[in-house]
Design a protein around this motif. Structure first.
Motif, mmCIF file in Angstrom:
data_model
loop_
_atom_site.group_PDB
_atom_site.id
_atom_site.type_symbol
_atom_site.label_atom_id
_atom_site.label_comp_id
_atom_site.label_asym_id
_atom_site.label_seq_id
_atom_site.Cartn_x
_atom_site.Cartn_y
_atom_site.Cartn_z
ATOM 1 N N LYS A 287 0.840 -1.211 0.000
ATOM 2 C CA LYS A 287 0.000 0.000 0.000
ATOM 3 C C LYS A 287 0.870 1.253 0.000
ATOM 4 O O LYS A 287 0.516 2.254 -0.627
ATOM 5 C CB LYS A 287 -0.936 -0.008 1.209
ATOM 6 C CG LYS A 287 -2.011 -1.068 1.085
ATOM 7 C CD LYS A 287 -2.959 -1.053 2.266
ATOM 8 C CE LYS A 287 -3.989 -2.173 2.087
ATOM 9 N NZ LYS A 287 -4.710 -2.460 3.320
ATOM 10 N N ILE A 288 2.011 1.200 0.682
ATOM 11 C CA ILE A 288 2.929 2.349 0.651
ATOM 12 C C ILE A 288 3.501 2.503 -0.759
ATOM 13 O O ILE A 288 3.557 3.612 -1.307
ATOM 14 C CB ILE A 288 4.039 2.173 1.706
ATOM 15 C CG1 ILE A 288 3.441 2.365 3.109
ATOM 16 C CG2 ILE A 288 5.191 3.144 1.457
ATOM 17 C CD1 ILE A 288 4.396 2.056 4.255
ATOM 18 N N VAL B 243 5.797 -7.981 9.394
ATOM 19 C CA VAL B 243 5.178 -7.630 8.107
ATOM 20 C C VAL B 243 5.664 -8.626 7.057
ATOM 21 O O VAL B 243 6.873 -8.706 6.790
ATOM 22 C CB VAL B 243 5.528 -6.191 7.680
ATOM 23 C CG1 VAL B 243 4.935 -5.885 6.307
ATOM 24 C CG2 VAL B 243 5.019 -5.175 8.710
ATOM 25 N N PRO B 244 4.737 -9.395 6.458
ATOM 26 C CA PRO B 244 5.134 -10.440 5.504
ATOM 27 C C PRO B 244 5.415 -9.901 4.105
ATOM 28 O O PRO B 244 4.748 -10.248 3.128
ATOM 29 C CB PRO B 244 3.920 -11.390 5.524
ATOM 30 C CG PRO B 244 2.763 -10.489 5.792
ATOM 31 C CD PRO B 244 3.286 -9.401 6.710
ATOM 32 N N HIS B 245 6.380 -9.011 4.034
ATOM 33 C CA HIS B 245 6.867 -8.459 2.755
ATOM 34 C C HIS B 245 8.313 -8.087 3.041
ATOM 35 O O HIS B 245 8.570 -7.214 3.891
ATOM 36 C CB HIS B 245 6.021 -7.237 2.358
ATOM 37 C CG HIS B 245 6.404 -6.617 1.041
ATOM 38 N ND1 HIS B 245 5.472 -6.080 0.169
ATOM 39 C CD2 HIS B 245 7.606 -6.431 0.441
ATOM 40 C CE1 HIS B 245 6.089 -5.590 -0.900
ATOM 41 N NE2 HIS B 245 7.397 -5.783 -0.751
ATOM 42 N N LEU B 246 9.234 -8.777 2.377
ATOM 43 C CA LEU B 246 10.663 -8.609 2.666
ATOM 44 C C LEU B 246 11.052 -7.140 2.817
ATOM 45 O O LEU B 246 10.601 -6.293 2.040
ATOM 46 C CB LEU B 246 11.477 -9.232 1.525
ATOM 47 C CG LEU B 246 12.997 -9.186 1.681
ATOM 48 C CD1 LEU B 246 13.437 -10.188 2.733
ATOM 49 C CD2 LEU B 246 13.684 -9.477 0.362
ATOM 50 N N HIS B 247 11.863 -6.863 3.817
ATOM 51 C CA HIS B 247 12.354 -5.497 4.022
ATOM 52 C C HIS B 247 13.674 -5.566 4.755
ATOM 53 O O HIS B 247 13.889 -6.411 5.613
ATOM 54 C CB HIS B 247 11.341 -4.646 4.797
ATOM 55 C CG HIS B 247 10.787 -5.327 6.009
ATOM 56 N ND1 HIS B 247 9.803 -6.285 5.927
ATOM 57 C CD2 HIS B 247 11.097 -5.207 7.310
ATOM 58 C CE1 HIS B 247 9.523 -6.722 7.144
ATOM 59 N NE2 HIS B 247 10.307 -6.099 8.009
ATOM 60 N N VAL B 248 14.548 -4.647 4.401
ATOM 61 C CA VAL B 248 15.863 -4.533 5.017
ATOM 62 C C VAL B 248 15.812 -3.336 5.964
ATOM 63 O O VAL B 248 15.541 -2.210 5.538
ATOM 64 C CB VAL B 248 16.943 -4.324 3.940
ATOM 65 C CG1 VAL B 248 18.297 -4.084 4.588
ATOM 66 C CG2 VAL B 248 17.000 -5.515 2.990
#
Ligand code: AMP
Length: 112
Positions: A6-7, A94-99
């Motif tokens: 959404k972001i 949050v189930p969306h890969l992020h570093v």
């Protein structure tokens, strides 16, 4: 659709630091350090343990994105930490890969 999708789609606001065709970087809403930025691929990879060999270039781009963010926010000299959380014990929420890019204070080791 995850909150990070959404972001990316500009459906909810974020304090964006940098963006390329492949990733977007924005300030974490609950910062754990004076600088806490997330570098998020626009392609949905749920978590690092589900990345494929074919994601190698994208994963490299995320690390270079982390470096770019660290440099632009003045962390290269003082130091910073790059973190990926996978699953329950890793602290993933949050189930969306992020570093995560964290800096601006001394960071303890080992992590909690
Ligand atoms: P993780 O626990 O590794 O899955 O990290 C998820 C991160 O996303 C946490 O540090 C949250 O504070 C952050 N977060 C959740 N929602 C938002 C949001 N809307 N904007 C920015 N950061 C967020």
């Amino acid at each position: 659709m995850s909150i990070f999708e959404k972001i990316i789609a500009r459906q909810i606001p974020a304090r964006i630091v940098a963006e390329t065709d492949e990733w977007i970087a924005f300030h974490d809403i609950q910062p754990q350090a004076p600088v806490h930025v997330l570098v998020v691929p626009k392609k949905v990879i749920t978590r690092i343990g589900e990345a494929e060999d074919s994601d190698a270039l994208l994963l490299g781009a995320l690390l270079l994105g982390a470096k770019q963010v660290a440099r632009s926010l003045g962390l290269l000299d003082s130091g910073f930490r790059v973190v990926l959380n996978h699953g329950r014990d890793g602290g993933e929420t949050v189930p969306h890969l992020h570093v995560h890019v964290l800096g601006g204070r001394p960071l303890g080791w080992p992590p909690g």
